[in-house]
Scaffold this motif. Structure first.
Motif, PDB file in Angstrom:
ATOM      1  N   LEU A  87       0.824  -1.318   0.028  1.00 25.30           N
ATOM      2  CA  LEU A  87       0.024  -0.020  -0.050  1.00 25.30           C
ATOM      3  C   LEU A  87       0.813   1.267   0.064  1.00 25.30           C
ATOM      4  N   SER A  88       0.681   2.288  -0.894  1.00 22.76           N
ATOM      5  CA  SER A  88       1.236   3.633  -0.702  1.00 22.76           C
ATOM      6  C   SER A  88       0.950   4.086   0.480  1.00 22.76           C
ATOM      7  N   THR A  89       1.585   5.350   0.819  1.00 21.16           N
ATOM      8  CA  THR A  89       1.310   5.998   2.043  1.00 21.16           C
ATOM      9  C   THR A  89      -0.085   6.782   2.066  1.00 21.16           C
ATOM     10  N   GLY A  90      -0.440   7.132   0.870  1.00 12.94           N
ATOM     11  CA  GLY A  90      -1.753   7.750   0.777  1.00 12.94           C
ATOM     12  C   GLY A  90      -2.894   6.712   1.179  1.00 12.94           C
ATOM     13  N   GLU A  91      -2.565   5.378   0.707  1.00 17.89           N
ATOM     14  CA  GLU A  91      -3.732   4.531   0.876  1.00 17.89           C
ATOM     15  C   GLU A  91      -3.847   4.043   2.330  1.00 17.89           C
ATOM     16  N   ARG A  92      -2.502   4.069   3.049  1.00 17.23           N
ATOM     17  CA  ARG A  92      -2.428   3.675   4.425  1.00 17.23           C
ATOM     18  C   ARG A  92      -3.049   4.462   5.098  1.00 17.23           C
ATOM     19  N   TRP A  93      -2.918   5.723   4.754  1.00 16.15           N
ATOM     20  CA  TRP A  93      -3.848   7.069   5.551  1.00 16.15           C
ATOM     21  C   TRP A  93      -5.246   6.845   5.486  1.00 16.15           C
ATOM     22  N   TYR A  94      -5.439   6.480   4.208  1.00 15.72           N
ATOM     23  CA  TYR A  94      -7.054   6.794   3.816  1.00 15.72           C
ATOM     24  C   TYR A  94      -7.783   5.372   4.693  1.00 15.72           C
ATOM     25  N   LEU A  95      -6.987   4.161   4.556  1.00 18.91           N
ATOM     26  CA  LEU A  95      -7.634   3.199   5.232  1.00 18.91           C
ATOM     27  C   LEU A  95      -7.680   3.340   6.950  1.00 18.91           C
ATOM     28  N   GLY A  96      -6.526   3.928   7.286  1.00 17.58           N
ATOM     29  CA  GLY A  96      -6.575   4.172   8.902  1.00 17.58           C
ATOM     30  C   GLY A  96      -7.554   5.215   9.260  1.00 17.58           C
ATOM     31  N   CYS A  97      -7.727   6.400   8.299  1.00 17.31           N
ATOM     32  CA  CYS A  97      -8.723   7.504   8.850  1.00 17.31           C
ATOM     33  C   CYS A  97     -10.100   6.727   8.592  1.00 17.31           C
ATOM     34  N   ALA A  98     -10.308   5.917   7.731  1.00 16.19           N
ATOM     35  CA  ALA A  98     -11.495   5.382   7.692  1.00 16.19           C
ATOM     36  C   ALA A  98     -12.049   4.259   8.651  1.00 16.19           C
ATOM     37  N   TRP A  99     -11.015   3.612   9.200  1.00 14.33           N
ATOM     38  CA  TRP A  99     -11.197   2.817  10.346  1.00 14.33           C
ATOM     39  C   TRP A  99     -11.335   3.516  11.823  1.00 14.33           C
TER      40      TRP A  99
ATOM     41  N   PHE B 263     -19.214  -5.481   8.248  1.00 12.69           N
ATOM     42  CA  PHE B 263     -19.389  -4.889   6.816  1.00 12.69           C
ATOM     43  C   PHE B 263     -17.932  -4.151   6.512  1.00 12.69           C
ATOM     44  N   ALA B 264     -17.544  -3.552   7.641  1.00 14.13           N
ATOM     45  CA  ALA B 264     -16.300  -2.703   7.229  1.00 14.13           C
ATOM     46  C   ALA B 264     -15.241  -3.572   7.091  1.00 14.13           C
ATOM     47  N   ALA B 265     -15.004  -4.705   7.855  1.00  9.55           N
ATOM     48  CA  ALA B 265     -13.916  -5.871   7.634  1.00  9.55           C
ATOM     49  C   ALA B 265     -14.162  -6.343   6.233  1.00  9.55           C
ATOM     50  N   VAL B 266     -15.483  -6.626   5.769  1.00  6.99           N
ATOM     51  CA  VAL B 266     -15.323  -7.429   4.395  1.00  6.99           C
ATOM     52  C   VAL B 266     -14.869  -6.253   3.631  1.00  6.99           C
ATOM     53  N   ALA B 267     -15.558  -5.073   3.497  1.00  7.59           N
ATOM     54  CA  ALA B 267     -15.211  -4.002   2.415  1.00  7.59           C
ATOM     55  C   ALA B 267     -13.596  -4.053   2.367  1.00  7.59           C
ATOM     56  N   THR B 268     -12.908  -4.079   3.536  1.00 12.60           N
ATOM     57  CA  THR B 268     -11.514  -3.815   3.681  1.00 12.60           C
ATOM     58  C   THR B 268     -10.821  -4.867   3.298  1.00 12.60           C
ATOM     59  N   ALA B 269     -11.185  -6.130   3.332  1.00 10.35           N
ATOM     60  CA  ALA B 269     -10.655  -7.390   2.700  1.00 10.35           C
ATOM     61  C   ALA B 269     -10.702  -7.253   1.186  1.00 10.35           C
ATOM     62  N   LEU B 270     -12.055  -6.975   0.641  1.00  7.32           N
ATOM     63  CA  LEU B 270     -12.181  -6.920  -0.483  1.00  7.32           C
ATOM     64  C   LEU B 270     -11.317  -5.840  -1.183  1.00  7.32           C
ATOM     65  N   TRP B 271     -11.106  -4.510  -0.712  1.00  8.98           N
ATOM     66  CA  TRP B 271     -10.586  -3.773  -1.240  1.00  8.98           C
ATOM     67  C   TRP B 271      -9.022  -3.995  -1.330  1.00  8.98           C
TER      68      TRP B 271
END
Length: 70
Positions: free
Chosen positions: A12-24, A57-65
Motif C-alpha cells: 500500500l502506498s502511504t496515501g492508501e494507508r492513511w485513507y484506510l487508517g482514517c476510515a477505520w 461490513f467494514a472488515a469485509v469491505a477492507t478485505a475486498l479492497w
C-alpha cells in the motif's frame, strides 16, 4: 506432507494507508458514539445490533479492497 502456502503481501502506498487508517478511525468513532448514545438516551436496544454489522461490513469491505489491489 509439506504444504507450500504463499500469501502475497499487499503493498500500500502511504496515501492508501492513511485513507484506510482514517476510515477505520471514523468507523470506530461511530461505534463508540452509538454505544454512548444508546446508554445516554436509554434506547431499548442493545448497541451491538448496530455496532456488530458495522464492524463486519467494514472488515469485509477492507478485505475486498485489499484483495482488489493484487
Amino acid at each position: 506432507m509439506h504444504f507450500n502456502l504463499h500469501l502475497p503481501k499487499v503493498r500500500l502506498s502511504t496515501g492508501e494507508r492513511w485513507y484506510l487508517g482514517c476510515a477505520w478511525v471514523l468507523i470506530l468513532a461511530k461505534c463508540e458514539f452509538v454505544h454512548w448514545a444508546v446508554a445516554h438516551w436509554s434506547v431499548p436496544i442493545d448497541a451491538w445490533w448496530i455496532v456488530g454489522p458495522t464492524l463486519v461490513f467494514a472488515a469485509v469491505a477492507t478485505a475486498l479492497w485489499l484483495a482488489h489491489k493484487e
